[in-house]
Design an enzyme around this catalytic site. Sequence first.
Site, PDB file in Angstrom:
ATOM      1  N   LYS A 197      21.815  18.604  82.354  1.00  0.00           N
ATOM      2  CA  LYS A 197      21.977  19.098  80.781  1.00  0.00           C
ATOM      3  C   LYS A 197      20.538  18.750  80.049  1.00  0.00           C
ATOM      4  O   LYS A 197      20.071  19.355  79.626  1.00  0.00           O
ATOM      5  CB  LYS A 197      22.773  18.498  79.915  1.00  0.00           C
ATOM      6  N   LYS A 205      31.575  26.692  78.816  1.00  0.00           N
ATOM      7  CA  LYS A 205      31.044  27.472  77.392  1.00  0.00           C
ATOM      8  C   LYS A 205      30.032  27.617  76.777  1.00  0.00           C
ATOM      9  O   LYS A 205      29.966  28.267  75.961  1.00  0.00           O
ATOM     10  CB  LYS A 205      32.859  26.613  76.923  1.00  0.00           C
ATOM     11  N   LYS A 210      28.573  26.985  87.274  1.00  0.00           N
ATOM     12  CA  LYS A 210      29.907  26.583  87.155  1.00  0.00           C
ATOM     13  C   LYS A 210      29.892  27.327  86.407  1.00  0.00           C
ATOM     14  O   LYS A 210      28.825  27.504  85.644  1.00  0.00           O
ATOM     15  CB  LYS A 210      30.098  25.308  86.872  1.00  0.00           C
TER      16      LYS A 210
HETATM   17  P1  ATP Z   1      29.704  22.562  77.785  1.00  0.00           P
HETATM   18  O1  ATP Z   1      29.069  24.037  78.614  1.00  0.00           O
HETATM   19  O2  ATP Z   1      29.559  22.147  76.669  1.00  0.00           O
HETATM   20  O3  ATP Z   1      28.999  21.553  79.102  1.00  0.00           O
HETATM   21  P2  ATP Z   1      32.436  23.055  79.912  1.00  0.00           P
HETATM   22  O4  ATP Z   1      32.590  24.213  79.595  1.00  0.00           O
HETATM   23  O5  ATP Z   1      31.667  22.292  80.634  1.00  0.00           O
HETATM   24  O6  ATP Z   1      31.347  22.427  77.795  1.00  0.00           O
HETATM   25  P3  ATP Z   1      33.805  20.555  79.024  1.00  0.00           P
HETATM   26  O7  ATP Z   1      34.113  20.411  77.600  1.00  0.00           O
HETATM   27  O8  ATP Z   1      32.627  19.436  78.966  1.00  0.00           O
HETATM   28  O9  ATP Z   1      33.359  22.256  79.267  1.00  0.00           O
HETATM   29  O10 ATP Z   1      35.131  20.425  80.018  1.00  0.00           O
HETATM   30  C1  ATP Z   1      36.608  19.950  79.529  1.00  0.00           C
HETATM   31  C2  ATP Z   1      37.187  20.255  80.254  1.00  0.00           C
HETATM   32  O11 ATP Z   1      36.621  21.231  81.290  1.00  0.00           O
HETATM   33  C3  ATP Z   1      36.943  19.308  81.833  1.00  0.00           C
HETATM   34  O12 ATP Z   1      38.000  18.455  82.843  1.00  0.00           O
HETATM   35  C4  ATP Z   1      35.915  19.830  82.526  1.00  0.00           C
HETATM   36  O13 ATP Z   1      36.376  19.501  84.505  1.00  0.00           O
HETATM   37  C5  ATP Z   1      36.825  21.463  82.790  1.00  0.00           C
HETATM   38  N1  ATP Z   1      36.020  22.480  83.242  1.00  0.00           N
HETATM   39  C6  ATP Z   1      34.936  23.030  82.520  1.00  0.00           C
HETATM   40  N2  ATP Z   1      34.030  24.107  83.504  1.00  0.00           N
HETATM   41  C7  ATP Z   1      35.082  24.072  84.588  1.00  0.00           C
HETATM   42  C8  ATP Z   1      34.990  24.651  85.209  1.00  0.00           C
HETATM   43  N3  ATP Z   1      34.465  25.924  85.634  1.00  0.00           N
HETATM   44  N4  ATP Z   1      35.990  25.523  86.451  1.00  0.00           N
HETATM   45  C9  ATP Z   1      37.208  24.443  85.919  1.00  0.00           C
HETATM   46  N5  ATP Z   1      37.139  23.440  85.119  1.00  0.00           N
HETATM   47  C10 ATP Z   1      36.250  23.260  84.154  1.00  0.00           C
END
Ligand code: ATP
Length: 333
Positions: free
Chosen positions: A114, A199, A196
């Site tokens: 990040k 969002k 990964k």
């Molecule tokens: P950001 O992009 O804002 O960092 P993010 O999409 O990575 O957000 P978070 O809100 O940080 O999502 O994560 C919420 C939950 O979803 C956490 O348990 C995280 O491990 C899970 N998660 C996030 N991305 C993935 C993915 N690509 N596959 C599986 N689990 C995920």
Amino acid sequence: MDDKKIMFSAVQPSGIPTIGNYVGAIKNWVDFQDEFNCIFSIADLHTLTVKQEPSELRARSLELLALYIACGLDPEKCILFVQSHVHEHAELTWILNTITYPGELSRMTQFKDKSARHAENVNMGLMDYPVLMASDILLYNAHLVPVGADQKQHLEIARDLAIRFNNRYSPTFVVPEPYIPKVGAKVMSLSDPTKKMSKSDDNLNGFISMNDDTDTIIRKFKRAVTDSDNKIVYDVENKAGISNLMTIYSLFTGLSLESIENEFSDKGYGDFKLKVGEAVASGLKPITDKKNDLLKNKDYLIKVMADGREKASRIAMRTLKKVYRKVGLVLPE
Ligand code: ATP
Ligand code: LTN
């Protein structure tokens, strides 16, 4: 109080959740509602570590609550609340900061990623993110924390801080265990299957959001990056894109990877991508419809939020008092 163990998890309202958040996290929470005392939060304080549009952040927090319920979380069975509504999260973070070393935070993969992505805004909150997350978990003495694979490192810090505090003062916190699903713990980006799915990705084609309609979902899967040998075979190392699509298809249809290989042994990528798109679209449709219905009833959502806040606060207050007492702060009468 019953003797069920406690489960805690959260998602940040940093965007509309993707199917990665769904299969890696929220979908699994639903299955634990009867077995554990479940507490699920909307981690809005975490979201501030990256620049946000205030009005959008506010709207997304309510939308995330609606999504939790639409995915099957029952506010009668679990505590659903907004992190910033319970001030003890920020307060415990301060105490835990005093037993955390900068070196253990600066080596976190998420911090490094990040910081690189938001080079103009590498703030203390971004670095302190895992300590706030540890506070979320430790305040409720959670035994189990269901998350995607990317959060494993942060769970390690939460465990280390619990152990460190317990050793320095006296046994106070439960040392939490991660629960990482065997399949779906790391859904990859559709536009770059080595990354990964996230969002907050700038490339909208990289992720399927839980708001995408059927046409958008099918179009994004059609464009998904794959190799060129046109064989539907699970091989993460050499065929990351197709393997990712197979995992998604498996999670949305319940079919095993082997039976997917058999079903598509004489088909090409075009046919397969269409099927994946259709399966995901039909899986998401009832959730999106339910969420949109819930959003029409703001009074109900606000009531759920207020109930959650009250229940969460009661537990958090008790833990924080204990912590303040142990570290030597004078408690007010
Ligand atoms: P950001 O992009 O804002 O960092 P993010 O999409 O990575 O957000 P978070 O809100 O940080 O999502 O994560 C919420 C939950 O979803 C956490 O348990 C995280 O491990 C899970 N998660 C996030 N991305 C993935 C993915 N690509 N596959 C599986 N689990 C995920
Ligand atoms: N950092 C998490 C979201 C989160 C969380 C938590 C998860 C905030 N607090 C406590 C589990 C337990 C993420 O998924 N990025």
